[in-house]
Design a protein around this motif. Sequence first.
Motif, PDB file in Angstrom:
ATOM      1  N   TYR A  14       0.827  -1.207   0.000  1.00  0.00           N
ATOM      2  CA  TYR A  14       0.000   0.000   0.000  1.00  0.00           C
ATOM      3  C   TYR A  14       0.861   1.257   0.000  1.00  0.00           C
ATOM      4  O   TYR A  14       1.877   1.344   0.683  1.00  0.00           O
ATOM      5  CB  TYR A  14      -0.935   0.008   1.207  1.00  0.00           C
ATOM      6  N   GLU A  15       0.423   2.250  -0.811  1.00  0.00           N
ATOM      7  CA  GLU A  15       1.030   3.576  -0.825  1.00  0.00           C
ATOM      8  C   GLU A  15      -0.094   4.602  -0.879  1.00  0.00           C
ATOM      9  O   GLU A  15      -1.168   4.345  -1.438  1.00  0.00           O
ATOM     10  CB  GLU A  15       1.963   3.752  -2.028  1.00  0.00           C
ATOM     11  N   ALA A  16       0.140   5.785  -0.316  1.00  0.00           N
ATOM     12  CA  ALA A  16      -0.884   6.830  -0.268  1.00  0.00           C
ATOM     13  C   ALA A  16      -1.350   7.237  -1.645  1.00  0.00           C
ATOM     14  O   ALA A  16      -2.522   7.590  -1.859  1.00  0.00           O
ATOM     15  CB  ALA A  16      -0.333   8.037   0.511  1.00  0.00           C
ATOM     16  N   ASP A  17      -0.467   7.199  -2.614  1.00  0.00           N
ATOM     17  CA  ASP A  17      -0.819   7.607  -3.975  1.00  0.00           C
ATOM     18  C   ASP A  17      -1.913   6.724  -4.555  1.00  0.00           C
ATOM     19  O   ASP A  17      -2.729   7.177  -5.349  1.00  0.00           O
ATOM     20  CB  ASP A  17       0.436   7.578  -4.849  1.00  0.00           C
ATOM     21  N   MET A  18      -1.897   5.449  -4.179  1.00  0.00           N
ATOM     22  CA  MET A  18      -2.924   4.537  -4.688  1.00  0.00           C
ATOM     23  C   MET A  18      -4.318   4.984  -4.258  1.00  0.00           C
ATOM     24  O   MET A  18      -5.260   4.997  -5.059  1.00  0.00           O
ATOM     25  CB  MET A  18      -2.670   3.118  -4.163  1.00  0.00           C
ATOM     26  N   LEU A  19      -4.460   5.353  -2.979  1.00  0.00           N
ATOM     27  CA  LEU A  19      -5.748   5.787  -2.471  1.00  0.00           C
ATOM     28  C   LEU A  19      -6.205   7.076  -3.135  1.00  0.00           C
ATOM     29  O   LEU A  19      -7.389   7.248  -3.478  1.00  0.00           O
ATOM     30  CB  LEU A  19      -5.670   5.985  -0.950  1.00  0.00           C
ATOM     31  N   GLN A  20      -5.273   7.988  -3.382  1.00  0.00           N
ATOM     32  CA  GLN A  20      -5.604   9.246  -4.056  1.00  0.00           C
ATOM     33  C   GLN A  20      -6.127   8.987  -5.463  1.00  0.00           C
ATOM     34  O   GLN A  20      -7.086   9.615  -5.917  1.00  0.00           O
ATOM     35  CB  GLN A  20      -4.387  10.158  -4.085  1.00  0.00           C
ATOM     36  N   ARG A  21      -5.497   8.080  -6.159  1.00  0.00           N
ATOM     37  CA  ARG A  21      -5.942   7.775  -7.535  1.00  0.00           C
ATOM     38  C   ARG A  21      -7.340   7.141  -7.532  1.00  0.00           C
ATOM     39  O   ARG A  21      -8.180   7.457  -8.373  1.00  0.00           O
ATOM     40  CB  ARG A  21      -4.939   6.850  -8.227  1.00  0.00           C
ATOM     41  N   LEU A  22      -7.572   6.250  -6.604  1.00  0.00           N
ATOM     42  CA  LEU A  22      -8.882   5.611  -6.529  1.00  0.00           C
ATOM     43  C   LEU A  22      -9.977   6.614  -6.162  1.00  0.00           C
ATOM     44  O   LEU A  22     -11.101   6.551  -6.683  1.00  0.00           O
ATOM     45  CB  LEU A  22      -8.850   4.478  -5.509  1.00  0.00           C
ATOM     46  N   GLU A  23      -9.655   7.534  -5.259  1.00  0.00           N
ATOM     47  CA  GLU A  23     -10.633   8.565  -4.898  1.00  0.00           C
ATOM     48  C   GLU A  23     -10.942   9.457  -6.087  1.00  0.00           C
ATOM     49  O   GLU A  23     -12.101   9.850  -6.303  1.00  0.00           O
ATOM     50  CB  GLU A  23     -10.094   9.389  -3.733  1.00  0.00           C
ATOM     51  N   ALA A  24      -9.921   9.809  -6.886  1.00  0.00           N
ATOM     52  CA  ALA A  24     -10.134  10.619  -8.087  1.00  0.00           C
ATOM     53  C   ALA A  24     -10.983   9.849  -9.096  1.00  0.00           C
ATOM     54  O   ALA A  24     -11.865  10.415  -9.761  1.00  0.00           O
ATOM     55  CB  ALA A  24      -8.794  11.023  -8.686  1.00  0.00           C
ATOM     56  N   LEU A  25     -10.735   8.573  -9.194  1.00  0.00           N
ATOM     57  CA  LEU A  25     -11.512   7.743 -10.111  1.00  0.00           C
ATOM     58  C   LEU A  25     -12.964   7.662  -9.653  1.00  0.00           C
ATOM     59  O   LEU A  25     -13.896   7.728 -10.458  1.00  0.00           O
ATOM     60  CB  LEU A  25     -10.901   6.339 -10.181  1.00  0.00           C
ATOM     61  N   GLN A  26     -13.149   7.522  -8.335  1.00  0.00           N
ATOM     62  CA  GLN A  26     -14.510   7.469  -7.796  1.00  0.00           C
ATOM     63  C   GLN A  26     -15.278   8.752  -8.092  1.00  0.00           C
ATOM     64  O   GLN A  26     -16.452   8.716  -8.465  1.00  0.00           O
ATOM     65  CB  GLN A  26     -14.459   7.223  -6.287  1.00  0.00           C
ATOM     66  N   GLU A  27     -14.592   9.884  -7.974  1.00  0.00           N
ATOM     67  CA  GLU A  27     -15.223  11.165  -8.265  1.00  0.00           C
ATOM     68  C   GLU A  27     -15.593  11.264  -9.740  1.00  0.00           C
ATOM     69  O   GLU A  27     -16.681  11.741 -10.097  1.00  0.00           O
ATOM     70  CB  GLU A  27     -14.278  12.297  -7.865  1.00  0.00           C
ATOM     71  N   ALA A  28     -14.703  10.796 -10.610  1.00  0.00           N
ATOM     72  CA  ALA A  28     -14.987  10.843 -12.045  1.00  0.00           C
ATOM     73  C   ALA A  28     -16.160   9.950 -12.402  1.00  0.00           C
ATOM     74  O   ALA A  28     -17.019  10.305 -13.219  1.00  0.00           O
ATOM     75  CB  ALA A  28     -13.741  10.435 -12.826  1.00  0.00           C
ATOM     76  N   ILE A  29     -16.218   8.804 -11.777  1.00  0.00           N
ATOM     77  CA  ILE A  29     -17.323   7.892 -12.040  1.00  0.00           C
ATOM     78  C   ILE A  29     -18.643   8.510 -11.559  1.00  0.00           C
ATOM     79  O   ILE A  29     -19.685   8.404 -12.222  1.00  0.00           O
ATOM     80  CB  ILE A  29     -17.066   6.537 -11.355  1.00  0.00           C
ATOM     81  N   GLY A  30     -18.608   9.150 -10.383  1.00  0.00           N
ATOM     82  CA  GLY A  30     -19.817   9.792  -9.879  1.00  0.00           C
ATOM     83  C   GLY A  30     -20.295  10.879 -10.815  1.00  0.00           C
ATOM     84  O   GLY A  30     -21.504  11.014 -11.080  1.00  0.00           O
ATOM     85  N   THR A  31     -19.372  11.697 -11.329  1.00  0.00           N
ATOM     86  CA  THR A  31     -19.727  12.752 -12.282  1.00  0.00           C
ATOM     87  C   THR A  31     -20.357  12.160 -13.522  1.00  0.00           C
ATOM     88  O   THR A  31     -21.343  12.686 -14.071  1.00  0.00           O
ATOM     89  CB  THR A  31     -18.492  13.576 -12.649  1.00  0.00           C
ATOM     90  N   CYS A  32     -19.790  11.081 -14.000  1.00  0.00           N
ATOM     91  CA  CYS A  32     -20.304  10.412 -15.220  1.00  0.00           C
ATOM     92  C   CYS A  32     -21.713   9.882 -14.967  1.00  0.00           C
ATOM     93  O   CYS A  32     -22.602  10.007 -15.822  1.00  0.00           O
ATOM     94  CB  CYS A  32     -19.354   9.283 -15.621  1.00  0.00           C
ATOM     95  N   ILE A  33     -21.918   9.277 -13.820  1.00  0.00           N
ATOM     96  CA  ILE A  33     -23.246   8.736 -13.499  1.00  0.00           C
ATOM     97  C   ILE A  33     -24.283   9.854 -13.427  1.00  0.00           C
ATOM     98  O   ILE A  33     -25.403   9.722 -13.949  1.00  0.00           O
ATOM     99  CB  ILE A  33     -23.181   7.970 -12.166  1.00  0.00           C
ATOM    100  N   SER A  34     -23.913  10.959 -12.831  1.00  0.00           N
ATOM    101  CA  SER A  34     -24.846  12.091 -12.721  1.00  0.00           C
ATOM    102  C   SER A  34     -25.194  12.625 -14.098  1.00  0.00           C
ATOM    103  O   SER A  34     -26.362  12.952 -14.382  1.00  0.00           O
ATOM    104  CB  SER A  34     -24.212  13.196 -11.873  1.00  0.00           C
ATOM    105  N   ALA A  35     -24.212  12.727 -14.978  1.00  0.00           N
ATOM    106  CA  ALA A  35     -24.461  13.228 -16.326  1.00  0.00           C
ATOM    107  C   ALA A  35     -25.390  12.307 -17.089  1.00  0.00           C
ATOM    108  O   ALA A  35     -26.295  12.746 -17.819  1.00  0.00           O
ATOM    109  CB  ALA A  35     -23.134  13.398 -17.062  1.00  0.00           C
TER     110      ALA A  35
END
Length: 394
Positions: free
Chosen positions: A364-385
């Motif tokens: 585990y590295e902190a960068d991994m969690l940051q990338r997943l959180e960014a991906l989650q946000e992008a997916i949420g935006t896509c779902i809303s659209a």
Amino acid sequence: MTIAFTPSESAPVETEPVAVPEPTGPAMAEEPEFWEPSAPGPQGTQEHQETADEDDTDDQGREHDPVVVRDARDFGVYARTGGWTFALKVARSVRPGGQPAEGTARTKVSAKAFAELAGCSPERVMRYYKAWDMAADDGLVPQFEVLVPGEDIELPDADAWLSYYTSRNSAHSVRGQAISAAAEAEGIKPTKALEVAENPTALRAAILADPGTAEAARGALLDRMKEDPALQTEMARAFARTDDLKKAVANEAKAADRIGYVRQIVEKGEIRTPAGQTVEAPPELRAEAERHLSLLDELDDSEEAGEWAGEAYDTVKGLVAKAVEEDPALRVQERRTKFYNSLQKATKVFEELTLDEVMEEDIYEADMLQRLEALQEAIGTCISALRRATTASE
């Protein structure tokens, strides 16, 4: 054309004993022919004999040397009959071991004894014997049994000799027979192909020095590889291990793919869009593809197709993109397909993440969690659209 050997009508010919030549080292290696010049005799009618007698003198009336005249006439006989002259001497005088010595065969000798008298190898004698045997089976010459030692007969033309005789033992092996059969299929004399096969160094030199020979070798290898998987593998391995050849193969493969893309539009009347859809090609696009394909088909084998293929591909591909944009329904479907393709790729990549290993191993590295959180946000935006689009369409 045939030539008859007949006893001399003008003077008796004294029979001379056959001399056994002493071996002389290099001379034996060459296996000299065992032809002994026969005494000159009339070759036709009395008129022909008179003409030959007149030819014995030159324009000044000087008589020719009889030895020269004899050599010239014997040369003429051989020029017309070729190897049949020697083969007759073998056929009427040789009785291979194992055959019964009955009647006239009692005076015949073995191939070994004949070879010793001739100063050559028994193998050479038997090659002439076998050539006569095959010709006798075809009805071209008499069988051995009816031939009497010293008897002269009409002989076939010299051109027919090489169809029955081979000077190489390899012709009787399985390999030699295959080479001979291939040579006959190509319309050439088997002896030529056997000579090349027995001297690969000479073949290599000819290929290296002569472009025409190299081209013939290339074509032969390609034909051979179609039925020889092992050779295919060896050639592919050789190309893959040579950087320059590997690059050339890649370039040719790329050009072939581009030509295939253009050809498919012409032959099937269909285009493949960037998103992977297959739809009917517009008439003007198909016409342009036909024009480029005709230019490619007119190229000589020696011309590089890469540049022409690239130009044709870029032109046709641009026309395909234009056709998609100009058709509203096709444009929407193209974007929908593209979105689905991207979604499927993203889903597959995420599913391949091995979360169990993250828990078991300390990776585990902190960068991994940051990338997943960014991906989650992008997916949420896509779902809303997508939800807003669905509500609007309803």
